[in-house]
Structure formats: C-alpha cells, structure tokens
Design an enzyme around this catalytic site. Structure first.
Site, PDB file in Angstrom:
ATOM      1  N   ILE A 190      75.545  30.400  73.635  1.00 18.82           N
ATOM      2  CA  ILE A 190      74.097  30.183  73.777  1.00 18.82           C
ATOM      3  C   ILE A 190      73.722  29.905  75.234  1.00 18.82           C
ATOM      4  O   ILE A 190      72.938  29.002  75.536  1.00 18.82           O
ATOM      5  CB  ILE A 190      73.601  29.039  72.857  1.00 18.82           C
ATOM      6  CG1 ILE A 190      74.435  27.753  73.068  1.00 18.82           C
ATOM      7  CG2 ILE A 190      73.640  29.469  71.408  1.00 18.82           C
ATOM      8  CD1 ILE A 190      73.880  26.552  72.329  1.00 18.82           C
ATOM      9  N   THR A 218      71.795  31.480  77.273  1.00 17.42           N
ATOM     10  CA  THR A 218      70.371  31.624  77.579  1.00 17.42           C
ATOM     11  C   THR A 218      69.619  30.327  77.312  1.00 17.42           C
ATOM     12  O   THR A 218      68.753  29.904  78.095  1.00 17.42           O
ATOM     13  CB  THR A 218      69.759  32.759  76.739  1.00 17.42           C
ATOM     14  OG1 THR A 218      70.418  33.985  77.070  1.00 17.42           O
ATOM     15  CG2 THR A 218      68.267  32.888  76.999  1.00 17.42           C
ATOM     16  N   TYR A 219      69.979  29.677  76.210  1.00 19.45           N
ATOM     17  CA  TYR A 219      69.358  28.395  75.859  1.00 19.45           C
ATOM     18  C   TYR A 219      69.691  27.342  76.912  1.00 19.45           C
ATOM     19  O   TYR A 219      68.808  26.608  77.382  1.00 19.45           O
ATOM     20  CB  TYR A 219      69.870  27.975  74.484  1.00 19.45           C
ATOM     21  CG  TYR A 219      69.616  26.535  74.104  1.00 19.45           C
ATOM     22  CD1 TYR A 219      68.380  26.127  73.617  1.00 19.45           C
ATOM     23  CD2 TYR A 219      70.623  25.575  74.219  1.00 19.45           C
ATOM     24  CE1 TYR A 219      68.147  24.809  73.260  1.00 19.45           C
ATOM     25  CE2 TYR A 219      70.401  24.253  73.865  1.00 19.45           C
ATOM     26  CZ  TYR A 219      69.170  23.878  73.394  1.00 19.45           C
ATOM     27  OH  TYR A 219      68.940  22.573  73.040  1.00 19.45           O
ATOM     28  N   TYR A 220      70.968  27.260  77.290  1.00 19.54           N
ATOM     29  CA  TYR A 220      71.382  26.271  78.282  1.00 19.54           C
ATOM     30  C   TYR A 220      70.683  26.498  79.627  1.00 19.54           C
ATOM     31  O   TYR A 220      70.267  25.544  80.290  1.00 19.54           O
ATOM     32  CB  TYR A 220      72.895  26.313  78.475  1.00 19.54           C
ATOM     33  CG  TYR A 220      73.680  25.493  77.489  1.00 19.54           C
ATOM     34  CD1 TYR A 220      73.524  24.111  77.423  1.00 19.54           C
ATOM     35  CD2 TYR A 220      74.606  26.089  76.632  1.00 19.54           C
ATOM     36  CE1 TYR A 220      74.257  23.344  76.533  1.00 19.54           C
ATOM     37  CE2 TYR A 220      75.343  25.335  75.729  1.00 19.54           C
ATOM     38  CZ  TYR A 220      75.159  23.961  75.686  1.00 19.54           C
ATOM     39  OH  TYR A 220      75.878  23.210  74.798  1.00 19.54           O
ATOM     40  N   LYS A 238      67.136  25.238  79.419  1.00 23.66           N
ATOM     41  CA  LYS A 238      67.121  23.776  79.452  1.00 23.66           C
ATOM     42  C   LYS A 238      67.422  23.254  80.853  1.00 23.66           C
ATOM     43  O   LYS A 238      66.799  22.287  81.324  1.00 23.66           O
ATOM     44  CB  LYS A 238      68.141  23.214  78.460  1.00 23.66           C
ATOM     45  CG  LYS A 238      67.733  23.344  76.997  1.00 23.66           C
ATOM     46  CD  LYS A 238      66.533  22.484  76.679  1.00 23.66           C
ATOM     47  CE  LYS A 238      66.217  22.457  75.209  1.00 23.66           C
ATOM     48  NZ  LYS A 238      64.943  21.754  74.919  1.00 23.66           N
TER      49      LYS A 238
END
Length: 256
Positions: free
Chosen positions: A149, A151-153, A156
């Site tokens: 993940i 892209t999520y990190y 964030k």
C-alpha cells in the site's frame, strides 16, 4: 462541555470516538460525511452529521463549516479507504491539507486543537534512515507494507509532513497519532505507544480511546507517535499517552 468536529465521521474509528465523546455531559459532536444515507446511523451514535466532501470542497467552504460549528477540537480520521491512487492523493493528502488551511483561517476564538489519525511507519524511506528502534522483524514488515500500500503511505507522508513543516504559519495545536494495523476486536483499554515498532495490531475501539486521551492531554501537542495493541509492559490508554507526552517521544521527527 466540549465541541468536536470529526472529518471522516462514518469510519469505524470515528464511530467509536463519537460514542465516547457524546457520552460526556454537555458534549457536542459534529461529523463530516459524504453520504447522506449514513446520517441516521451517526445520529444514533450521538453525532450531528454535516454533508461535505473534503475531496470536492474549497478551503473557504471548509472554513465556513468550522466557523459555523466553533469546535474546541478537530479530528482528522478521513481516508479514501483503499480507492484509486488519484483519490487516495485527493483525500488522504490534499483533503487533509485543505482542512489544515481551513482551520488556520477560521475565526473560532478557541485554541486550534487538532488530532491527525495517520499510520505507523509513515516516513521518508528514500532519504532518511530506518528508525533506530526497529527490530529486523519490523524492517521486514515495513518493506511488505510499503510494497502492498505504498500509495497510501506516500499520501499520508505528504499530509503529515505538510502539517508539521508548515505549522509555523498555521499555529495548530496538533498531535499526530500513528496506529498500526487495525482490527475489529473489542478494545482492551491497554496499548503500547511511542517507539513500539510494527509488530501486532490494535482494535479500532482503542484507537478511538487514544484519540480522546490525546484531546485531554496537552503534553501531546506537537508530537507524532506510534500506537499498537497491548503487549509486554503495556499500559492503560491514558497512562501510555501520558508517558509519551511527558517524555516528548516523537516517531516522526527526523524521518520526514
């Protein structure tokens, strides 16, 4: 009496937090959601829902919402929920920054207390060292998580870095809470907080309890720290948060 404005109010952590906050005498909880179909459920939990998309709204529109509700504190618990890369960036990064700017611009007459729900291991892995408290198993888990993940990190990281690096001009009393893998298990009331690595999960109910503890503990202002479920040497939520605040234990500083 307190007034809290939650962005991402339909999420599981936010729902637990809503129940905790609304149980306090005289408390008011405003909940920002996108889907009108969720209004009835959130009202049952004690929230006053407001329909607004942080993805689509202008900063001025979010500012108007903040000025209307006059919150004592704002909690960011929103996210794209594993959607496309474009939407993840639009919500988890750009949407969060809109709220930072809106809160800074709002005239509330109150301290601008802000709790950001982020994630453990949000860091600059390309140009910063591996956290020195990480064990080999933490490094392995970090590599797997970023591969799965990333892209999520990255979204964030961009949001958290913006919150910290630009706060000289915004003046928010922020705390960044960085929970590990979330579970749907019942809360235990005990957590590990601070430099705790990446091993284990944490019930969403206990994340909500930790948010509430941060809101009630001014010593956590200006800190970003990790949060996991109970293990060896675990403390109650309030004890763990108090310990982090007293020791000024920050797991983001030097890694962004």
């Amino acid at each position: 009496m307190s007034t809290t404005l939650i962005f991402g109010g339909s999420g599981k952590v936010a729902r637990h937090l809503t129940k905790l906050l609304s149980a306090e005498p005289g408390a008011t909880v405003y909940s920002i959601i996108r889907n009108p179909a969720q209004e009835a459920e959130l009202k049952e939990l004690g929230a006053s829902p407001i329909i607004q998309s942080v993805e689509d709204a202008l900063v001025t529109e979010i500012t108007a919402t903040i000025e209307h509700t006059q919150p004592d504190a704002i909690v960011w618990s929103a996210g794209a929920g594993g959607g496309s890369a474009e939407r993840t960036k639009a919500v988890d990064h750009e949407g969060a920054v809109k709220v930072f700017d809106a809160f800074a611009a709002a005239t509330t007459g109150k301290p601008k207390r802000f709790v950001m729900v982020s994630a453990v291991d949000v860091r600059d892995r390309e140009s910063k060292p591996t956290p020195d408290w990480y064990k080999p198993e933490d490094v392995k888990r970090s590599e797997a998580a970023w591969k799965a993940i990333g892209t999520y990190y990255k979204a964030k990281l961009a949001a958290d870095k913006d919150l910290v690096s630009q706060n000289g001009k915004r003046g928010l009393d922020y705390t960044i809470l960085r929970p590990g893998s979330l579970s749907t298990e019942l809360g235990t009331g005990k957590v590990r907080a601070g430099k705790v690595g990446m091993q284990g999960e944490i019930p969403r109910e206990d994340v909500a309890g930790a948010i509430l503890a941060c809101l009630r503990n001014k010593d956590t202002i200006g800190l970003a720290f990790d949060l996991l479920g109970p293990g060896e040497g675990d403390l109650t939520i309030s004890e763990a948060i108090a310990k982090v605040g007293k020791n000024k234990e920050d797991t983001f500083e030097g890694y962004h």
